[in-house]
Design a protein around this motif. Structure first.
Motif, PDB file in Angstrom:
ATOM      1  N   UNK A  29      -4.292  15.305 -41.554  1.00 17.93           N
ATOM      2  CA  UNK A  29      -3.060  15.238 -42.328  1.00 17.93           C
ATOM      3  C   UNK A  29      -2.173  14.176 -41.697  1.00 17.93           C
ATOM      4  N   UNK A  30      -1.343  13.572 -42.540  1.00 14.33           N
ATOM      5  CA  UNK A  30      -0.397  12.568 -42.062  1.00 14.33           C
ATOM      6  C   UNK A  30       0.281  13.078 -40.782  1.00 14.33           C
ATOM      7  N   UNK A  31       0.260  12.271 -39.752  1.00 18.75           N
ATOM      8  CA  UNK A  31       0.884  12.694 -38.491  1.00 18.75           C
ATOM      9  C   UNK A  31       2.386  12.751 -38.694  1.00 18.75           C
ATOM     10  N   UNK A  32       2.959  13.923 -38.424  1.00 20.70           N
ATOM     11  CA  UNK A  32       4.414  14.007 -38.627  1.00 20.70           C
ATOM     12  C   UNK A  32       5.164  14.069 -37.315  1.00 20.70           C
ATOM     13  N   UNK A  33       4.453  13.892 -36.244  1.00 17.72           N
ATOM     14  CA  UNK A  33       5.171  13.867 -34.982  1.00 17.72           C
ATOM     15  C   UNK A  33       4.227  13.667 -33.825  1.00 17.72           C
ATOM     16  N   UNK A  34       4.778  13.165 -32.776  1.00 19.03           N
ATOM     17  CA  UNK A  34       4.035  13.049 -31.523  1.00 19.03           C
ATOM     18  C   UNK A  34       4.736  13.961 -30.554  1.00 19.03           C
ATOM     19  N   UNK A  35       3.939  14.601 -29.713  1.00 18.58           N
ATOM     20  CA  UNK A  35       4.632  15.441 -28.737  1.00 18.58           C
ATOM     21  C   UNK A  35       5.533  14.572 -27.862  1.00 18.58           C
ATOM     22  N   UNK A  36       5.269  13.238 -27.781  1.00 19.56           N
ATOM     23  CA  UNK A  36       6.134  12.331 -27.015  1.00 19.56           C
ATOM     24  C   UNK A  36       7.487  12.079 -27.684  1.00 19.56           C
ATOM     25  N   UNK A  37       7.466  11.913 -29.037  1.00 18.10           N
ATOM     26  CA  UNK A  37       8.685  11.606 -29.774  1.00 18.10           C
ATOM     27  C   UNK A  37       9.555  12.826 -29.951  1.00 18.10           C
ATOM     28  N   UNK A  38       8.906  13.979 -29.787  1.00 15.95           N
ATOM     29  CA  UNK A  38       9.599  15.219 -30.042  1.00 15.95           C
ATOM     30  C   UNK A  38      10.701  15.394 -28.995  1.00 15.95           C
ATOM     31  N   UNK A  39      11.867  15.804 -29.445  1.00 15.40           N
ATOM     32  CA  UNK A  39      12.892  16.153 -28.474  1.00 15.40           C
ATOM     33  C   UNK A  39      13.133  17.650 -28.569  1.00 15.40           C
ATOM     34  N   UNK A  40      13.282  18.267 -27.436  1.00 15.08           N
ATOM     35  CA  UNK A  40      13.550  19.702 -27.443  1.00 15.08           C
ATOM     36  C   UNK A  40      15.040  19.875 -27.221  1.00 15.08           C
ATOM     37  N   UNK A  41      15.713  20.421 -28.235  1.00 15.94           N
ATOM     38  CA  UNK A  41      17.158  20.597 -28.164  1.00 15.94           C
ATOM     39  C   UNK A  41      17.464  22.079 -28.263  1.00 15.94           C
ATOM     40  N   UNK A  42      18.064  22.591 -27.244  1.00 19.85           N
ATOM     41  CA  UNK A  42      18.325  24.038 -27.166  1.00 19.85           C
ATOM     42  C   UNK A  42      17.087  24.844 -27.499  1.00 19.85           C
ATOM     43  N   UNK A  43      15.959  24.368 -26.981  1.00 17.40           N
ATOM     44  CA  UNK A  43      14.713  25.097 -27.164  1.00 17.40           C
ATOM     45  C   UNK A  43      14.045  24.878 -28.511  1.00 17.40           C
ATOM     46  N   UNK A  44      14.645  24.062 -29.374  1.00 20.87           N
ATOM     47  CA  UNK A  44      14.057  23.835 -30.691  1.00 20.87           C
ATOM     48  C   UNK A  44      13.383  22.459 -30.704  1.00 20.87           C
ATOM     49  N   UNK A  45      12.149  22.425 -31.237  1.00 21.18           N
ATOM     50  CA  UNK A  45      11.449  21.145 -31.316  1.00 21.18           C
ATOM     51  C   UNK A  45      11.964  20.328 -32.494  1.00 21.18           C
ATOM     52  N   UNK A  46      12.428  19.134 -32.216  1.00 15.05           N
ATOM     53  CA  UNK A  46      12.950  18.288 -33.291  1.00 15.05           C
ATOM     54  C   UNK A  46      12.165  16.981 -33.327  1.00 15.05           C
ATOM     55  N   UNK A  47      11.629  16.652 -34.496  1.00 17.59           N
ATOM     56  CA  UNK A  47      10.953  15.377 -34.677  1.00 17.59           C
ATOM     57  C   UNK A  47      11.837  14.456 -35.509  1.00 17.59           C
ATOM     58  N   UNK A  71      25.250  22.258 -22.383  1.00 16.27           N
ATOM     59  CA  UNK A  71      24.755  22.555 -23.722  1.00 16.27           C
ATOM     60  C   UNK A  71      24.241  21.264 -24.345  1.00 16.27           C
ATOM     61  N   UNK A  72      23.052  21.345 -24.940  1.00 17.53           N
ATOM     62  CA  UNK A  72      22.512  20.171 -25.605  1.00 17.53           C
ATOM     63  C   UNK A  72      23.241  19.950 -26.920  1.00 17.53           C
ATOM     64  N   UNK A  73      23.519  18.702 -27.196  1.00 17.18           N
ATOM     65  CA  UNK A  73      24.154  18.377 -28.471  1.00 17.18           C
ATOM     66  C   UNK A  73      23.355  17.301 -29.169  1.00 17.18           C
ATOM     67  N   UNK A  74      23.199  17.475 -30.459  1.00 11.91           N
ATOM     68  CA  UNK A  74      22.490  16.463 -31.234  1.00 11.91           C
ATOM     69  C   UNK A  74      23.472  15.790 -32.188  1.00 11.91           C
ATOM     70  N   UNK A  75      23.553  14.489 -32.046  1.00 15.06           N
ATOM     71  CA  UNK A  75      24.386  13.725 -32.963  1.00 15.06           C
ATOM     72  C   UNK A  75      23.438  12.810 -33.730  1.00 15.06           C
ATOM     73  N   UNK A  76      23.572  12.821 -35.041  1.00 13.88           N
ATOM     74  CA  UNK A  76      22.718  11.949 -35.849  1.00 13.88           C
ATOM     75  C   UNK A  76      23.593  10.861 -36.451  1.00 13.88           C
TER      76      UNK A  76
END
Lengths: 142, 433
Positions: free
Chosen positions: B321-339, B367-372
């Motif tokens: 299936x189309x690759x939707x993420x690399x474990x390298x690109x993944x960021x873990x923010x407050x314990x949640x995997x974000x691609x 505290x981790x913060x995600x700004x997009x």
């Protein structure tokens, strides 16, 4: 009726200077301006001597820009002048998005730029109530 | 349906399995005999080449990681003398020692075959004009696609990346029919086209073969609608051979892995256990024909699933299936995997919002913060503050429900997020972990 140029600006040092420099170098004169700002960004609103040219020049300089229809209302330059115009607008349930003052005057009157929700309705009411507003060519040449 | 190599691409699976076993055994014998690092690893866990009696026995073999390539920098994993190596490629090495890969002339030929298959699957033929905007040089993308396109007999324009205005001029003047580049560069080209006043209908472009970075289905729709082409996903990595490891057919329902050259497996990236067909996990690849650099059970870090069912196109090779993420690109923010691709999908589903974005992760008061950061296009720009604020909040809400964490959205000026001519940079992690 008049064309306002609106520009999206991030709250970063030098952005406002950059916009005004770009316009200045193109020989465009700023006649009125206002900035609405939030913590991250601001929206610069301009009445200029040549809106069509300003739009193109800012777009070429990679600004996010749009043209907005506004209306330049003549307001008696005396205490209570603006209040009486606003009261008549309220009476007619004409909602205003925002307004700001124009730098020059028209005769004895001050000028206020209005952005209203329904510009057609505004024109009709102003005509009925005898509130004067400027056509765009007069405004740009003031 | 046309195939570049029907016999191989549509080989019955029984027969394919037999071919794979013979080639796997050869590869393991050669690796054990000629590469001390492989011998050492296998001896450590007590596996001998003769223990590989079926393809399934592959799971007795140790994994190979990027670190193994670095530890044996530069040529320690090569299984042939340097006199037999005709080409060397290398990663940029931004995160440490670069990884180095080598090819014999037979390897180069294998690679060209695979790229020919891939381009053919995307509709290329000897009548195509292929504009190759993958970077030429140490990066495998440019030369890999180039050799495959020449093998087909197409007319290749080796533009490499960069100098976008000139690329577009050539695209128009030379009548390029197929574009090969990263998906983010394809979208950037579209922006520049618009600035130049060139419409897709002014071009002869029919299809694009895009890869080297993960991209979502929404991004595919965006590219297809804007450039008015068919967009095909291609997969590959230099450690394995380069681009051409897997390619979509016109069903666009998974990428066919060239199983006559590579054996794919899926593992649980945490436990390293092999997962049954259909389950999502990390893709593991073993090369079974590579001479210069045989790679056994490489941990790609790419997350996908495998489907062994024969495709409607007639090809029998496994589809990933189309690759939707690399474990390298993944960021873990407050314990949640974000691609980043998850953010991309959300943005593309909001009308007028363009997929130019940047994730900035920071840690404040533990505290981790995600700004997009999201660019304000002319389409969504309003002169009214409350409408802009509403847009920011709307994007934040959509992101929050997709990602499951709080997101702050910062609206930024159009075209201020760096456009990439190669792989796009999507994440800035300011945390010092």
């Amino acid at each position: 009726m008049a064309k306002q140029i609106s520009v999206f600006l991030e709250n970063k040092v030098g952005r406002l200077a950059h916009v005004t420099r770009v316009l200045g170098e193109a020989g465009i004169n700023i006649r009125a301006l206002s900035i609405a700002d939030t913590s991250d960004f601001g929206i610069l609103r301009l009445i200029v001597s040549d809106p069509a040219k300003a739009y193109q020049i800012l777009k070429d300089a990679r600004f996010t820009v749009s043209e907005t229809e506004v209306i330049a209302v003549q307001v008696p330059d005396s205490p209570g002048g603006l209040a009486s115009v606003l009261e008549q607008m309220t009476e007619q349930e004409l909602s205003i998005e925002y307004l700001y003052a124009f730098l020059g005057t028209k005769g004895d009157d001050a000028l206020v730029i209005f952005k209203v929700e329904d510009i057609g309705k505004a024109r009709k009411i102003f005509n009925e109530k005898g509130i004067k507003f400027l056509d765009e060519n007069t405004l740009y040449r003031l | 349906m046309t195939y570049w190599d029907k016999e191989k691409e549509c080989m019955p699976r029984e027969q394919l399995r037999t071919l794979q076993l013979r080639r796997l055994q050869e590869t393991v014998y050669r690796a054990y005999a000629f590469v001390p690092a492989y011998k050492e690893k296998m001896d450590q866990i007590g596996v001998k080449p003769e223990d590989i009696k079926s393809v399934e026995d592959i799971n007795k073999l140790p994994f190979t990681t990027k670190q193994d390539l670095r530890d044996n920098y530069p040529f320690g994993l090569f299984a042939v003398p340097m006199s037999d190596v005709v080409r060397i490629h290398s990663s940029s090495g931004t995160t440490g020692k670069p990884t180095v890969v080598g090819y014999t002339s037979k390897d180069i030929d294998t690679w060209a075959e695979l790229m020919a298959r891939a381009l053919y699957s995307a509709g290329a033929s000897r009548y195509s004009v292929i504009q190759n905007s993958y970077g030429y040089g140490l990066f495998t993308g440019g030369l890999g696609a180039h050799y495959g396109a020449e093998k087909i007999g197409a007319s290749v324009i080796p533009t490499s990346g960069g100098n976008t205005r000139r690329q577009i001029m050539l695209m128009q003047d030379f009548g390029s029919s197929i574009l090969t580049c990263t998906p983010s560069y394809a979208l950037f080209m579209y922006e520049v086209m618009r600035e130049m006043g060139i419409k897709p209908s002014d071009l002869k472009l029919k299809a694009g073969v895009f890869g080297a970075e993960p991209w979502s289905e929404s991004m595919r729709r965006e590219i297809e609608n804007k450039l008015e082409i068919d967009a095909y996903d291609i997969y590959g990595l230099s450690e394995i051979i380069g681009p051409g490891v897997a390619i979509e057919c016109n069903n666009k329902n998974g990428l066919h892995i060239a199983e006559d050259h590579f054996i794919p497996e899926i593992i649980d990236p945490d436990t390293c256990e092999v997962l049954p067909e259909g389950e999502a996990g990390e893709l593991i690849l073993t090369t079974i024909t590579k001479e210069a650099l045989p790679i056994i059970r490489y941990r790609t870090r790419d997350l996908t699933t495998l489907d062994m069912e024969k495709c409607e196109c007639g090809r029998t090779h496994a589809r990933m299936r189309k690759v939707l993420g690399r474990s390298d690109d993944m960021v873990i923010i407050r314990g949640v995997n974000v691609f980043p691709s998850m953010v991309e999908s959300v943005l593309l589903d909001i009308p007028g919002v363009e997929p130019h974005y940047l994730l900035v992760v920071d840690r404040k008061d533990n505290l981790d913060e995600l700004e997009v950061h999201v660019e304000v296009s002319e389409q969504v720009f309003s002169d009214e503050v409350r409408k802009m604020e509403r847009l920011g909040l709307h994007i934040a809400k959509e992101l929050e429900s997709a990602l499951g964490i709080a997101v702050r959205v910062r609206l930024v000026e159009h075209k201020t997020i760096e456009r990439s001519e190669g792989k796009a940079k999507r994440v800035i992690d300011k945390r010092n972990i």
